[in-house]
Motif scaffolding. Structure first.
Motif, mmCIF file in Angstrom:
data_model
loop_
_atom_site.group_PDB
_atom_site.id
_atom_site.type_symbol
_atom_site.label_atom_id
_atom_site.label_comp_id
_atom_site.label_asym_id
_atom_site.label_seq_id
_atom_site.Cartn_x
_atom_site.Cartn_y
_atom_site.Cartn_z
ATOM 1 N N LEU B 107 0.829 -1.041 -0.050
ATOM 2 C CA LEU B 107 0.098 0.125 0.023
ATOM 3 C C LEU B 107 0.938 1.202 0.107
ATOM 4 C CD1 LEU B 107 -2.949 0.762 0.376
ATOM 5 C CD2 LEU B 107 -2.520 1.104 2.654
ATOM 6 N N PHE B 111 1.120 4.007 -2.591
ATOM 7 C CA PHE B 111 0.807 5.343 -2.596
ATOM 8 C C PHE B 111 1.982 6.021 -3.419
ATOM 9 C CE2 PHE B 111 -2.605 4.706 0.453
ATOM 10 C CZ PHE B 111 -3.447 5.847 0.093
ATOM 11 N N MET B 115 0.051 7.986 -5.988
ATOM 12 C CA MET B 115 -0.804 8.772 -5.308
ATOM 13 C C MET B 115 -0.107 10.163 -4.748
ATOM 14 S SD MET B 115 -3.800 7.826 -5.357
ATOM 15 C CE MET B 115 -4.829 8.534 -3.880
ATOM 16 N N TYR B 116 1.198 9.903 -4.335
ATOM 17 C CA TYR B 116 1.774 11.241 -3.744
ATOM 18 C C TYR B 116 2.703 11.981 -4.550
ATOM 19 C CZ TYR B 116 -0.140 10.412 0.946
ATOM 20 O OH TYR B 116 -1.113 10.340 2.221
ATOM 21 N N LEU B 124 4.615 6.370 7.836
ATOM 22 C CA LEU B 124 2.927 6.573 7.528
ATOM 23 C C LEU B 124 2.296 5.398 8.043
ATOM 24 C CD1 LEU B 124 1.674 8.787 5.615
ATOM 25 C CD2 LEU B 124 1.811 7.056 4.110
ATOM 26 N N LEU B 125 2.950 4.152 7.953
ATOM 27 C CA LEU B 125 2.253 2.854 8.409
ATOM 28 C C LEU B 125 2.237 2.878 9.885
ATOM 29 C CD1 LEU B 125 3.979 0.691 5.585
ATOM 30 C CD2 LEU B 125 1.801 1.525 5.523
ATOM 31 N N PRO B 127 0.609 4.651 12.155
ATOM 32 C CA PRO B 127 -0.970 4.752 12.621
ATOM 33 C C PRO B 127 -1.554 3.640 12.052
ATOM 34 C CG PRO B 127 -0.073 6.707 11.347
ATOM 35 C CD PRO B 127 1.055 5.649 11.215
ATOM 36 N N LEU B 128 -1.296 2.990 10.875
ATOM 37 C CA LEU B 128 -2.121 1.755 10.357
ATOM 38 C C LEU B 128 -2.119 0.458 11.442
ATOM 39 C CD1 LEU B 128 -3.670 0.368 8.223
ATOM 40 C CD2 LEU B 128 -1.553 -0.168 7.228
ATOM 41 N N LEU B 131 -3.949 1.500 14.511
ATOM 42 C CA LEU B 131 -5.521 1.194 14.307
ATOM 43 C C LEU B 131 -5.719 -0.270 14.431
ATOM 44 C CD1 LEU B 131 -8.443 1.877 13.186
ATOM 45 C CD2 LEU B 131 -7.368 1.834 10.898
ATOM 46 N N PHE B 134 -6.072 -1.228 17.802
ATOM 47 C CA PHE B 134 -7.328 -0.838 18.169
ATOM 48 C C PHE B 134 -8.511 -1.766 17.810
ATOM 49 C CE2 PHE B 134 -11.390 1.646 17.180
ATOM 50 C CZ PHE B 134 -11.755 1.943 18.618
ATOM 51 N N CYS B 135 -8.284 -2.300 16.415
ATOM 52 C CA CYS B 135 -9.393 -3.114 15.914
ATOM 53 C C CYS B 135 -9.058 -4.668 16.633
ATOM 54 C CB CYS B 135 -9.501 -3.290 14.598
ATOM 55 S SG CYS B 135 -9.548 -2.030 13.631
ATOM 56 N N MET B 277 -8.211 0.803 -1.849
ATOM 57 C CA MET B 277 -6.789 1.035 -0.985
ATOM 58 C C MET B 277 -7.207 0.897 0.783
ATOM 59 S SD MET B 277 -5.408 3.668 -3.337
ATOM 60 C CE MET B 277 -3.500 3.809 -3.127
ATOM 61 N N ALA B 278 -8.736 1.395 1.070
ATOM 62 C CA ALA B 278 -8.957 1.430 2.323
ATOM 63 C C ALA B 278 -9.050 -0.192 2.497
ATOM 64 C CB ALA B 278 -9.911 2.167 2.487
ATOM 65 N N MET B 281 -6.024 -1.866 3.541
ATOM 66 C CA MET B 281 -5.764 -1.466 5.024
ATOM 67 C C MET B 281 -6.611 -2.602 5.845
ATOM 68 S SD MET B 281 -6.272 2.671 5.363
ATOM 69 C CE MET B 281 -4.924 3.794 4.684
ATOM 70 N N PHE B 282 -7.841 -2.605 5.425
ATOM 71 C CA PHE B 282 -8.408 -3.598 6.198
ATOM 72 C C PHE B 282 -7.968 -4.992 6.341
ATOM 73 C CE2 PHE B 282 -12.332 -6.068 7.096
ATOM 74 C CZ PHE B 282 -12.510 -5.713 8.466
#
Lengths: 487, 370
Positions: B107, B111, B115-116, B124-125, B127-128, B131, B134-135, B277-278, B281-282
């Motif tokens: 990913l 990106f 994308m960038y 950048l990864l 925070p992924l 998350l 958290f999940c 792309m989301a 992430m999932f």
């Protein structure tokens, strides 16, 4: 109450008067009316000025009491109630607590010498605001009456919608000083008793000095106290509350508030408008699509716009890109700072316009929209695309006015994510939001039902709304004892 | 430990999880990696591996059908004992951890490439994975519900991309079929197996499924549809690019780019691509969840937050070690990790029904003694 007055009423009027005078002491609004039955039995009537229907008390209570011409013995409470006075609402009390509560509620209380009890006359007569159409729930077609601040009036409105003995309205008093009447409404045989008891228990255990609005109760009933999203449904019209009760929810009316509460609450409820049920299903479906689209635009547009400008110019179509670039090239602020500034101004304007006197409001909109916006653009401080984006986002927010608090915060959060990390940050934030929302529940009902978890039968009243005749069952997402809505 | 009693998932939610994570994770680097060896036959390799995956799903769901309350931990502990189970769990923890890192790195690479304007940092990864932690803390119930929404988004996005790509399809590009030597098939399977085997997540879901067993057949039908979607995406890509498919590294960005409407309206196909792309992430989050579960199985932590915290720290350390050395990572995955993956995702699960049978027998013997 502030004092513990759970004390039995004496049979001596003198003692009762002393006790009542001690409780109300210097209250100038308490009317004390002394009567003499057959010139030998002393009577005192207590009431609050402005809260009673003086005519009713005079005609159906005081006059009959004074016109008694023969009494062979000292009268009992039952005798007076059955033979002398004739108001429609009447009760007896044997302790001061009940009497005081009744007086404070707007009832009149009669003490009779030699009788160890009192008569409570339900003759409330204070002025109630007319049931006008609430500003946040206006419909083109459909009922226009809204709730008022009087809980009794609201319960009557509800009763008029649901003429069934199964509509149960129970009262709980909340607030040590305010002693606010809170009515818990449900339809017996439809609503789930477990949820009902849970709500009742929570309300009975509330220990707070005062309840001044239903939002206080909503906060007491919240299961996630720090949640960004509201956990309790709100409505301002009896037809909406009636429809919620018919789905198996519990309704709560609070004295002093025109906003009724309902539980359990699903996020999608705010995306449904009462209008949806009074018009054709295809039109309702279109409206729901528009509302969802508006929420997406409101939440993500400023963040995506800034992210696109800062990190992903290829996301913007070429012709549009040249226009945007032409507009922003001489702007001294960074795209993110510029957008923050515009949204900040928008929020300030919103705050001030709510609190500002109405006659100044017109001037404010001229100053805010025309002078500030136009001058800022002409001065080259803010670009026109930023103002356009913030304005679109702001307008979209009000398609779901009940979610305005959450949406305005989310919009800023996604703007922050878009400014710092770009689309990746917005995607991460969205995933976080999704997982957070699906983890929430309201009294056992998943917050994102009927979409997550997917409840196929409830989707008939989802984004694509089916005609009313197709909705044979009550929503499965909400616990209810009777599922059949129509055959 | 997670509150297993309440942390349940339904079979349709599991299917939606796979709809969310499988098509997209097979459609970033993988088509290019297989096409390097198999050229226009790469869809056959994808098809074979998807068929193997579905077979594994059948085996695991058979175990669920036999005893829906038994978790992998129960099966393994009762059948082979506490310490061998710990070893197996640690191995699976490492396997899933790498499988969580792989889509995340892909990913990030995607990106950076597409994308960038400026190259984003690998941090950048981080925070992924926060998350993901958290999940994992929230549990499978929340993930299943999230998949209820993401699954539809994934399906809709894929359909839009397929529709946008149809004008440019030249189906003759996939001909001649099976023109490569059979050796190529085995070689490519050995080098890309790590990208497959997602159904092995079902191992961690044993004992957590709260649904009627009658729905198993329906679930398997969904898994077959997922397999067909993956193969179809490969066929579409090969039909558009023919011999140069191997050069299409970020396949998802390439499939719809030649649609003529994009020149007039801008690249609106980025909208479904961003949604997908989301979903990537999932996918990373789901693999992280599975690794977290195995860590929990191995050490049986008392507090619910410890396993996600440890897993998160390990994932972040791996990400920082990898930094921008994508080439080395993919070389490692192609040469070593894929071979290990074959053992863990295709061979070990074959023994699960046997282990479950042993476990059930041992338990019934214990009950009889009591």
């Amino acid at each position: 109450m502030c004092k513990n007055i759970v004390m039995n009423i004496y049979d001596k009027l003198r003692k009762n008067i002393a006790q009542m005078d001690d409780i109300f002491k210097n209250s100038i609004d308490i009317i004390k009316r002394d009567l003499k039955l057959q010139e030998k039995i002393d009577v005192r009537v207590y009431m609050i000025d402005g809260m009673i229907d003086k005519m009713e008390v005079e005609h159906f209570v005081i006059k009959p009491l004074l016109s008694i011409d023969f009494l062979d013995k000292r009268p009992t409470l039952d005798y007076i109630i059955e033979n002398i006075i004739s108001p429609s609402e009447i009760a007896t009390a044997h302790d001061f607590d009940k009497c005081v509560k009744a007086i404070l509620d707007g009832d009149s209380v009669i003490f009779i010498d030699g009788v160890d009890g009192a008569i409570i006359i339900g003759a409330k007569g204070y002025k109630v605001r007319a049931a006008t159409e609430p500003p946040s729930s206006q419909v083109i077609k459909g009922p226009r009456e809204g709730f008022t601040e009087d809980v009794k009036h609201n319960s009557i409105q509800l009763r008029r919608k649901l003429k069934t003995p199964d509509l149960r309205i129970e009262r709980v008093r909340v607030g040590k000083y305010s002693q606010t009447n809170v009515f818990i409404c449900h339809i017996a045989g439809i609503a789930d008793n477990e949820i009902l008891n849970k709500i009742k228990n929570k309300l009975e255990n509330v220990d707070i000095d005062g309840i001044l609005d239903s939002s206080y109760i909503a906060q007491m009933l919240d299961e996630s106290k720090y949640s960004l999203f509201k956990q309790v449904g709100t409505c301002e019209k009896p037809d909406i509350l009636a429809s919620k009760l018919l789905e198996g929810r519990i309704g709560i009316l609070v004295d002093g508030s025109p906003i009724a509460l309902s539980l359990p609450f699903l996020l999608f409820e705010d995306y449904q408008s009462p209008q949806d049920y009074y018009e054709r299903a295809y039109r309702a479906t279109l409206s729901r699509f528009l509302r969802i689209l508006s929420v997406i635009i409101c939440t993500f547009l400023p963040g995506v716009y800034v992210a696109a400008q800062l990190y992903h110019l290829q996301l913007i179509p070429l012709k549009f890109l040249t226009k945007v670039m032409g507009s922003v090239q001489n702007i001294p602020l960074s795209p993110s700072l510029e957008m923050f500034l515009v949204i900040l101004i928008f929020e300030i304007l919103k705050e001030s316009s709510v609190r500002m006197p109405k006659y100044v409001g017109m001037a404010l909109s001229v100053v805010g929209a025309l002078v500030l916006g136009d001058t800022a653009v002409n001065a080259g401080i803010i670009s026109t695309p930023s103002i356009l984006i913030a304005a679109i986002s702001g307008i979209c927010m009000y398609t779901i006015p009940d979610q305005e608090d959450a949406l305005s915060v989310l919009r800023l959060l996604f703007l922050l994510l878009g400014s710092t990390v770009g689309i990746f940050g917005i995607m991460l934030g969205t995933l976080f939001l999704l997982v957070y929302l699906v983890s929430l529940s309201s009294y056992g009902t998943p917050y994102l039902a009927p979409f997550a978890p997917m409840v196929t039968s409830d989707l008939k009243d989802g984004i694509v709304k089916q005609p009313l005749t197709k909705m044979k069952k009550r929503p499965f997402s909400i616990k209810a004892t009777n599922r059949t809505r129509q055959k | 430990m997670n509150d297993v009693k309440n942390d349940k998932i339904k079979l349709n939610q599991i299917a939606m999880i796979f709809f969310t994570i499988i098509p997209i994770t097979k459609f970033i680097i993988l088509p290019s990696a297989i096409s390097k060896i198999m050229l226009n036959d790469s869809w056959i390799v994808a098809g074979i591996l998807m068929a193997l995956d579905i077979l594994i799903a059948v085996i695991i769901l058979t175990c669920y059908k036999r005893d829906s309350s038994m978790s992998f931990l129960d099966i393994s502990k009762n059948a082979i004992g506490k310490y061998p189970t710990k070893v197996i769990c640690i191995i699976y923890f490492s396997y899933f951890m790498l499988k969580a890192v792989l889509p995340a790195v892909e990913l990030k690479r995607m990106f950076a490439g597409a994308m960038y304007e400026t190259i984003p940092r690998v941090s950048l990864l981080i925070p992924l994975f926060l998350l993901a932690a958290f999940c994992a803390y929230r549990g499978i119930k929340s993930l299943g519900r999230a998949a209820n929404i993401l699954g539809w988004i994934s399906i809709l996005s894929i359909v839009i991309l397929m529709l946008l790509s149809t004008p440019n399809i030249d189906i003759t590009n996939i001909l001649p079929i099976m023109n490569r030597p059979y050796r190529g098939v085995t070689d490519s399977i050995l080098s890309v197996a790590a990208w497959f085997g997602d159904f092995i997540i079902l191992l961690t879901l044993l004992g957590k499924i709260s649904d009627s067993k009658k729905k198993i057949a329906k679930s398997l039908l969904y898994y077959i549809i997922i397999g067909i979607i993956v193969v179809l995406l490969f066929i579409i890509l090969i039909s558009i690019y023919g011999d140069i498919t191997a050069k299409q590294v970020n396949a998802i960005f390439k499939i719809s780019k030649f649609n003529t409407s994009l020149t007039k309206l801008g690249r609106y196909d980025y909208i479904p691509i961003i949604f997908l792309m989301a979903c990537t992430m999932f996918a990373s989050i789901m693999m992280f969840y599975a690794s977290n579960e195995f860590l929990n199985y191995a050490f049986e932590f008392k507090h619910k937050f410890i396993a996600p915290l440890i897993s998160c720290i390990i994932a972040i350390i791996i990400i920082l070690i990898i930094n921008d050395q994508f080439a080395k990572l993919f070389e490692f995955v192609g040469k070593f990790f894929s071979i290990a993956s074959i053992a863990l995702q295709y061979i070990v699960p074959l023994f699960i029904p046997l282990l479950q049978r042993i476990s059930i027998k041992k338990l019934s013997k214990c009950d009889a003694k009591k």
